[in-house]
Motif scaffolding. Structure first.
Motif, short mmCIF file in Angstrom:
data_model
loop_
_atom_site.label_atom_id
_atom_site.label_comp_id
_atom_site.label_asym_id
_atom_site.label_seq_id
_atom_site.Cartn_x
_atom_site.Cartn_y
_atom_site.Cartn_z
N ILE A 45 0.86 -1.18 0.00
CA ILE A 45 0.00 0.00 0.00
C ILE A 45 0.89 1.23 0.00
O ILE A 45 1.62 1.48 0.97
CB ILE A 45 -0.92 0.04 1.23
CG1 ILE A 45 -1.78 -1.22 1.32
CG2 ILE A 45 -1.81 1.29 1.20
CD1 ILE A 45 -2.55 -1.35 2.63
N ALA A 46 0.90 2.00 -1.10
CA ALA A 46 1.61 3.27 -1.16
C ALA A 46 0.70 4.34 -0.55
O ALA A 46 -0.44 4.52 -0.99
CB ALA A 46 1.98 3.62 -2.60
N THR A 47 1.19 5.02 0.47
CA THR A 47 0.30 5.77 1.37
C THR A 47 -0.05 7.18 0.92
O THR A 47 -0.80 7.86 1.60
CB THR A 47 0.94 5.84 2.77
OG1 THR A 47 2.25 6.43 2.67
CG2 THR A 47 1.05 4.46 3.39
N GLY A 48 0.48 7.64 -0.21
CA GLY A 48 0.18 8.99 -0.68
C GLY A 48 1.41 9.87 -0.64
O GLY A 48 2.42 9.55 -0.02
N THR A 49 1.31 11.01 -1.33
CA THR A 49 2.47 11.89 -1.49
C THR A 49 2.22 13.25 -0.85
O THR A 49 1.09 13.74 -0.84
CB THR A 49 2.83 12.06 -2.99
OG1 THR A 49 4.18 12.49 -3.11
CG2 THR A 49 1.91 13.07 -3.67
N PRO A 50 3.26 13.89 -0.29
CA PRO A 50 3.10 15.23 0.29
C PRO A 50 3.04 16.31 -0.79
O PRO A 50 3.24 16.04 -1.98
CB PRO A 50 4.35 15.40 1.16
CG PRO A 50 5.12 14.14 1.08
CD PRO A 50 4.59 13.33 -0.05
N ALA A 51 2.83 17.53 -0.35
CA ALA A 51 2.85 18.69 -1.25
C ALA A 51 4.24 18.86 -1.84
O ALA A 51 5.24 18.42 -1.28
CB ALA A 51 2.44 19.94 -0.49
N GLY A 52 4.27 19.50 -3.02
CA GLY A 52 5.54 19.79 -3.67
C GLY A 52 5.73 19.09 -4.99
O GLY A 52 6.82 19.12 -5.57
N VAL A 53 4.68 18.43 -5.51
CA VAL A 53 4.79 17.77 -6.81
C VAL A 53 4.84 18.82 -7.92
O VAL A 53 4.57 20.00 -7.71
CB VAL A 53 3.63 16.78 -7.04
CG1 VAL A 53 3.67 15.65 -6.03
CG2 VAL A 53 2.27 17.50 -6.97
N GLY A 54 5.18 18.36 -9.13
CA GLY A 54 5.38 19.29 -10.24
C GLY A 54 4.16 20.12 -10.58
O GLY A 54 4.29 21.30 -10.95
#
Length: 284
Positions: free
Chosen positions: A245-254
């Motif tokens: 389970i990949a839990t999600g990404t924080p702010a700062g994506v392209g």
């Protein structure tokens, strides 16, 4: 322990990272080790002092082929949910912060190892983006796992880059065709066993693109924490040893930049979770 899958020319097998060295523990595959549970891990620890160091080995993805598609969670950090809602790529979703976990998947054919290239040509639309994520590796499987019991079902943790073709993600609404493309799931370098992180909320994740820090957040910032995700998914789908389970990404994506800063051939994306290590992949 930090467990790896490696190949030294004699076939893929499992080792333990001891500093920068790989020790061969004699396990043929990671899924078998995970399925063996606590007894298998204790056997590994017993061998560690005398396990030979391997030279000339190449790291593979810790689990080159997961039992099912990788379960992925979208919009699971508050600030990222806001930046995604304001990006124009959210497909008209009405909620900025979701009321329930947003779950999609990536097929095993998307998995690549640390150091292997992300193939930009898979995205003909020119919207290639990174998403650094902590991934949970399931140990003891089951259905209907409660939040109270969920962490007992965790074997360990690794890093996944949820690489995304943003224009395709928006075009198709259902995200698998924007996120499940070949080479779009870099994974590794190792699985840190759960005993090394009894409280995963204390872990932090940082992403750099070409040396510029783009993402940094503690896991305590998750909207839906790891026990909640395990409970929500296992309520309807039986989890098996080695499921991820990949839990999600924080702010700062392209897409959080104005204009968006998409990845280009020649870029290098680097993701670090202290205790697990560094996942680094070039874009070609």
């Amino acid at each position: 322990m930090r467990l790896v899958t490696f190949d030294d020319g004699k076939g893929a097998r499992v080792g333990v990272l001891d500093g920068d060295a790989i020790r061969d523990i004699g396990a043929p595959d990671m899924l078998g080790l995970i399925a063996g549970g606590a007894a298998a891990l204790e056997a590994v620890r017993g061998k560690l002092a005398t396990a030979p160091v391997v030279t000339g080995a190449r790291l593979l993805a810790p689990i080159p082929r997961t039992p099912k598609n990788i379960f992925c969670v979208g919009k699971n950090y508050h600030e990222h949910a806001k930046e995604f809602a304001g990006s124009g790529f959210d497909g008209g979703a009405k909620e900025v912060v979701p009321s329930y976990p947003v779950v999609f998947s990536k097929p095993h054919t998307a998995i690549i190892a640390n150091g292997e290239p992300i193939l930009s040509a898979m995205d003909p639309t020119g919207g290639l983006d990174y998403e650094g994520e902590l991934a949970v590796v399931i140990g003891q499987g089951g259905r209907g796992i409660s939040k109270a019991d969920a962490l007992a079902h965790v074997f360990g943790y690794t890093i996944v880059n949820d690489v995304t073709a943003r224009h395709m993600q928006k075009r198709h609404s259902q995200w698998i065709l924007g996120k499940g493309l070949d080479s779009f799931a870099p994974m590794g370098p190792a699985i840190m066993t759960a005993d090394e992180a009894p409280d995963p909320t204390k872990l932090t994740l940082t992403t750099w693109l070409n040396g510029e820090r783009r993402q940094h957040a503690p896991l305590s910032d998750l909207i839906f924490d790891i026990p909640t995700l395990i409970e929500a998914i296992s309520a309807h789908i039986t989890l098996e040893p080695g499921d991820m389970i990949a839990t999600g990404t924080p702010a700062g994506v392209g897409i959080g930049f104005n204009p968006p800063k998409f990845m280009q051939p020649g870029d290098v994306v680097r993701i670090e979770v202290p205790g697990i290590g560094v996942l680094e992949n070039p874009v070609v």
